[in-house]
Each structure stands twice: as structure tokens, then as C-alpha cells.
Design a protein around this motif. Sequence first.
Motif, mmCIF file in Angstrom:
data_model
loop_
_atom_site.group_PDB
_atom_site.id
_atom_site.type_symbol
_atom_site.label_atom_id
_atom_site.label_comp_id
_atom_site.label_asym_id
_atom_site.label_seq_id
_atom_site.Cartn_x
_atom_site.Cartn_y
_atom_site.Cartn_z
ATOM 1 N N LEU A 63 0.753 -1.289 -0.045
ATOM 2 C CA LEU A 63 0.087 -0.143 -0.077
ATOM 3 C C LEU A 63 0.910 1.091 -0.088
ATOM 4 O O LEU A 63 0.391 2.224 -0.838
ATOM 5 C CB LEU A 63 -0.995 0.020 1.091
ATOM 6 C CG LEU A 63 -2.219 0.413 1.129
ATOM 7 C CD1 LEU A 63 -2.944 -0.189 -0.094
ATOM 8 C CD2 LEU A 63 -2.984 -0.004 2.185
ATOM 9 N N PHE A 64 1.891 1.153 0.764
ATOM 10 C CA PHE A 64 2.977 2.596 0.878
ATOM 11 C C PHE A 64 4.392 1.962 0.466
ATOM 12 O O PHE A 64 4.628 0.989 1.115
ATOM 13 C CB PHE A 64 2.717 3.178 2.090
ATOM 14 C CG PHE A 64 1.152 3.498 2.411
ATOM 15 C CD1 PHE A 64 0.556 4.561 2.032
ATOM 16 C CD2 PHE A 64 0.565 2.813 3.417
ATOM 17 C CE1 PHE A 64 -0.474 4.804 2.156
ATOM 18 C CE2 PHE A 64 -0.802 3.031 3.596
ATOM 19 C CZ PHE A 64 -1.506 4.208 3.001
ATOM 20 N N ASN A 65 5.147 3.006 0.136
ATOM 21 C CA ASN A 65 6.485 2.684 -0.016
ATOM 22 C C ASN A 65 7.311 3.184 1.156
ATOM 23 O O ASN A 65 6.844 3.611 2.016
ATOM 24 C CB ASN A 65 7.044 3.635 -1.101
ATOM 25 C CG ASN A 65 6.599 2.983 -2.516
ATOM 26 O OD1 ASN A 65 6.573 1.715 -2.715
ATOM 27 N ND2 ASN A 65 6.661 4.076 -3.724
HETATM 28 C C1 LIG Z 1 6.801 3.203 -4.798
HETATM 29 O O1 LIG Z 1 7.693 3.345 -5.408
HETATM 30 C C2 LIG Z 1 7.898 3.003 -6.812
HETATM 31 C C3 LIG Z 1 9.295 3.425 -7.335
HETATM 32 O O2 LIG Z 1 9.632 4.591 -7.179
HETATM 33 C C4 LIG Z 1 6.679 3.975 -7.747
HETATM 34 O O3 LIG Z 1 6.653 3.262 -8.895
HETATM 35 C C5 LIG Z 1 5.204 3.578 -7.041
HETATM 36 O O4 LIG Z 1 4.462 4.604 -7.746
HETATM 37 C C6 LIG Z 1 5.437 3.911 -5.425
HETATM 38 N N1 LIG Z 1 4.145 3.550 -4.807
HETATM 39 C C7 LIG Z 1 3.449 4.120 -4.081
HETATM 40 C C8 LIG Z 1 2.223 3.474 -3.437
HETATM 41 O O5 LIG Z 1 3.861 5.280 -3.836
#
Ligand SMILES: *[C@@H]1O[C@H](CO)[C@@H](O)[C@H](O)[C@H]1NC(C)=O
Length: 475
Positions: free
Chosen positions: A117-119
Amino acid sequence: MAGLCWKLSVCFLCSQVVSGGVEEARYVAAVYEHESILSPDPTALVDRRSALQLMGRNLDIYEQQVVAAARQGAQIIVFPEDGIHGFNFTRRSIYPYLDFVPHLHAVKWNPCREMYLFNDTEVLQRLSCMALNNKIFLVANLGTKQPCGHTDPRCPSDGKYQFNTNVAFDDAGMLVATYRKHNLYFEYAFDAPPEPDYKLFETPFAGKFGMFTCFDILFFEPAVKLIRQYNLKQVVYPTAWMNQLPLLSAVEFQQAFATAFNVNILAANIHHPTLGMTGSGIHTPAKSFIYHNMESYGGKLIVAEIPVITTDYKTKKGTEQLPPQFYAEMMYDNFTFVPVWGEKGELQVCSNTLCCYLNYRRAVLTDELYALGVFDGLHTVHGTYYVQACALVKCGGLSFSTCGQEVTDASALIDFQLWGNMSTPYIFPLLLTSGITLDFADHMGWKNHHYFMSKNRTSSGLLTAALYGRWYEKD
Ligand SMILES: *[C@@H]1O[C@H](CO)[C@@H](O)[C@H](O)[C@H]1NC(C)=O
Ligand SMILES: *[C@@H]1O[C@H](CO)[C@@H](O)[C@H](O)[C@H]1NC(C)=O
Ligand SMILES: *[C@@H]1O[C@H](CO)[C@@H](O)[C@H](O)[C@H]1NC(C)=O
Ligand SMILES: *[C@@H]1O[C@H](CO)[C@@H](O)[C@H](O)[C@H]1NC(C)=O
Ligand SMILES: *[C@@H]1O[C@H](CO)[C@@H](O)[C@H](O)[C@H]1NC(C)=O
């Protein structure tokens, strides 16, 4: 420490203690004093992968301790401040160690079950899985980041907040509360939150737990406020405390806090004797299970069964504390206030020759702050006239400075009796409820030179209950 283990096993045998003929509810708590594996050079700039690697080694130890605690029946475990990432970072060098934590009131999130869900939430995910896999509530401390922009005037120049954060997970791994440390102790890597967090979470075994961190224990905001506002009996307390004798040794102050506020406090410190850091404990107001060891290295798990405290603060003889008095402007007048805390109580506040009294019981508990205010003086803005007023009001927010602000909505239902020794016969009893609706008092009038008003169930949330006296001769 053999002595401590012995004490704990004895306590386990006598866990069904009966007190005063009524069996008290009890629960099993664990705290872990952790010797954190520290970065050899915390000021160096490393990448996220190396940061995760180092933190992973600390988390491996956490995991073993969670398993051990759960095996001993613990329902909640608390880990120390800085236990995962360490300390002595700069604002830049800590960045790779920070997890992202979403704002919780908007999101219900189980990091273990919903990893993607989150990075940048690897640390949260591991903690959440430990809680889930071992069916235990878990509290830990980590560094977190929160992006901010130009619309936020307090946003740091590098475009993000960096917080020293406690997280709490329930026994299914759900993130149930986050608390950002308010009183930072020379921690240049972190920001204090713009407003103090008052954070708590619910458990099925001991009700509400509040939380704060380390140095916070010495301050009114948010620790005392949180405990009094929510009438808390349980506190979780991650700390990284350097002992200072004779008054501020870690276990010494933890115990004093539990006694002073009649609460249980689950305190986990980190273990670095060369820096004077040791001292963890499971403290009840009457008994402490502690670990303090300046001699040897390694961590220490403390597990103890303790009573859920149900007695009210006020019923414990000799420990009653007067609520703090404060001044705030209401209707351009300098009112003297006391906060209306907890579920019920009696309050008094005086100014000049007027004393106001309140007996109250909250029929519906909410997170709203109310205050009892008094004013006896000449009002001079937009007209000159003498006022004697006793007022129970809902404040604009949770901080004292918001008492006296204009508020239009409320949800708390408060049964009350309000009275004062006014010097004028001209008293206007005000009773205003949520959405600017009106209600009528059950009783009002003079008794023994005091004007009284009482009401047991307002039809909606209470905004204002006041005795507004006009002393025409003094205009
Ligand atoms: C997480 O990081 C990736 C790579 O930078 C990106 O493509 C993705 O959209 C991000 N996901 C979220 C949920 O923010
Ligand atoms: C961290 O900083 C403290 C205080 O500035 C210092 O005494 C200590 O040696 C440092 N510890 C480490 C592990 O760098
Ligand atoms: C309000 O009154 C108190 C007590 O007289 C005084 O200490 C305080 O400075 C006053 N506050 C303001 C804003 O005038
Ligand atoms: C109101 O009560 C207070 C406290 O008992 C007292 O000091 C004050 O003189 C009283 N005021 C009047 C007008 O009697
Ligand atoms: C209101 O509640 C108080 C305390 O709970 C009680 O003593 C009193 O009799 C009640 N009054 C009315 C009018 O119901």
C-alpha cells in the motif's frame, strides 16, 4: 539477574490475587530492554539498503523477544526508543532510516497484510508481522518521514518532517496508533510535531493505553494532559534515558510517575551502560518489576502480570491533585479557567470576589476539552459593563489556549450542577447545545447566597452552560 527472574516466577504462581474480596482483572505485560546494534558512524550518509540491513539486525532480536514474551503469556510488549535505528544522527544522515507512516485517522492499515500500500514501510511491516504472528499488542519506536509543501508554513526547508515516532499494533497486526515525540532532547535529526499528539489505543484486556516518549515524562504537554483528559490507567513508554543520580535515574522516575498518577507504566529503555543508559520496568502504583544493570551487556526481557487499575484517581486517598489553573480570553475578557477532565469530578475556580463551582459527570465520553471559567470585572470592549460570570464551555481544541473560542458543535453529554456566589441578583442562566440549539435547566435559583443551575441530560452536545451575572451598579 537471577533475583529478578525469581521474583517474576513467584509472581506467576500467585497470579490469582484477590483484593478486597473482589477479583481484580489482570493482564500480562512485557517490556524489553534492548542493547541496540548501532551504526559505527551515524553521521555518514548511507543508502536505504544499508540502513535496512542494520535495522534488520535489531529487528531480528525484537522478533526473538516477541516470541519469548508471547510464550510467557504476554498480551502486550513494549520496545525502547531508538532501539531499531540508534542515535547520534544528523538530519541528513538519518533519512535512509526513516519509514513513511500514513496519517491514521484517514487510513485503516495492516502493514503485514497490505505490504504494498505504501513505499518505505519495511520496518512497520516487520513489526506488524511480529504482532500478527504472535497475537500480541506491540509498541515500538522508529524514525518516520512525512512530506510537506509550501502550503504548510511550518514545513522544514528540505520539504519533509522527520519525526521520532512510537507505533502501536494490535494483535492482528493493525496499526492502531502513532505518536510523535513532542519534547525532543537535543535530537537535531527530528522535528517536533506542530501540535502535541494525544494518542491512545484500545485493548480488550486492559482498556485504553496512552503513549509518550522519554523526555516527555517531565512535561505537562502532552503526558499529563493525555492522562487526565482520558482518565488513563495504562501508559506505554519507550525511552532512551541516560541516568542521572540522585533524582533522575530511569527506574526511579518511572516508578514515581506511576505512583503520582495512579497508573501502570510499561517502560522500555535501551541498554548502553557506557552511556549511562539502563533502567526499564513494569510499574504499577504499588509494585515495580524492574531491570537496572550497569555491569553487563545484552538485553533483558521483563514479563509480569499486573492488575488493571480500576479505582478512580480521586478515590485514592492523598493523591488527589488539583487541576491546573490557566487564563484565556473569552469575549475579550481575561477568564480564569480550570480544565474539566475525566469522567466525573468537582471543581472550583475563583476570581476577585466570585467563586464558581461545578459538579459533573460525563454521560457520553468524547475527546472534547471543556473548561470551567470565572470572570468578575468590568468588560470594556464594544461597550462598558460589569460582568460576573461562571461558565462551563467547550474549548475550540485540546489546548488550553482554545478555551473561550467560538464553537458551534459538540457531542459530549455532561450532567452537571453549576453554582457561584454572585454579588448581583441579576443572573441569566445560559444553556446552549450543539448546532446553536437551546435546552432548559432542570433546576435553577438561589440557595444560601449562591445561584444554582443543574441539568442531567441535555438533548444534544453541550456548548455552554453559564451563569451570566450583570452587576448594573458597577458599570
Ligand atoms: C513506490 O515507488 C515506486 C518506485 O519509485 C513507484 O513506482 C510507486 O508508484 C510507488 N508506490 C506508491 C504507492 O507510492
Ligand atoms: C552519542 O552522543 C553522545 C552525546 O553527544 C556521546 O556521549 C556518545 O558517545 C555518542 N555515542 C555514540 C554511540 O556515538
Ligand atoms: C489575566 O489575568 C492574570 C491574573 O491577573 C494575569 O496574570 C494575566 O497576565 C492576564 N492575562 C492577560 C492576557 O491579560
Ligand atoms: C465567595 O466565596 C469566596 C470563597 O468562599 C469568598 O472568599 C468570597 O468572599 C465570596 N464572595 C462574596 C461576595 O461573598
Ligand atoms: C442528576 O444526577 C445526579 C447525580 O447523578 C443525581 O443525584 C440527581 O438526583 C439527578 N437529578 C435529576 C433531576 O435527575
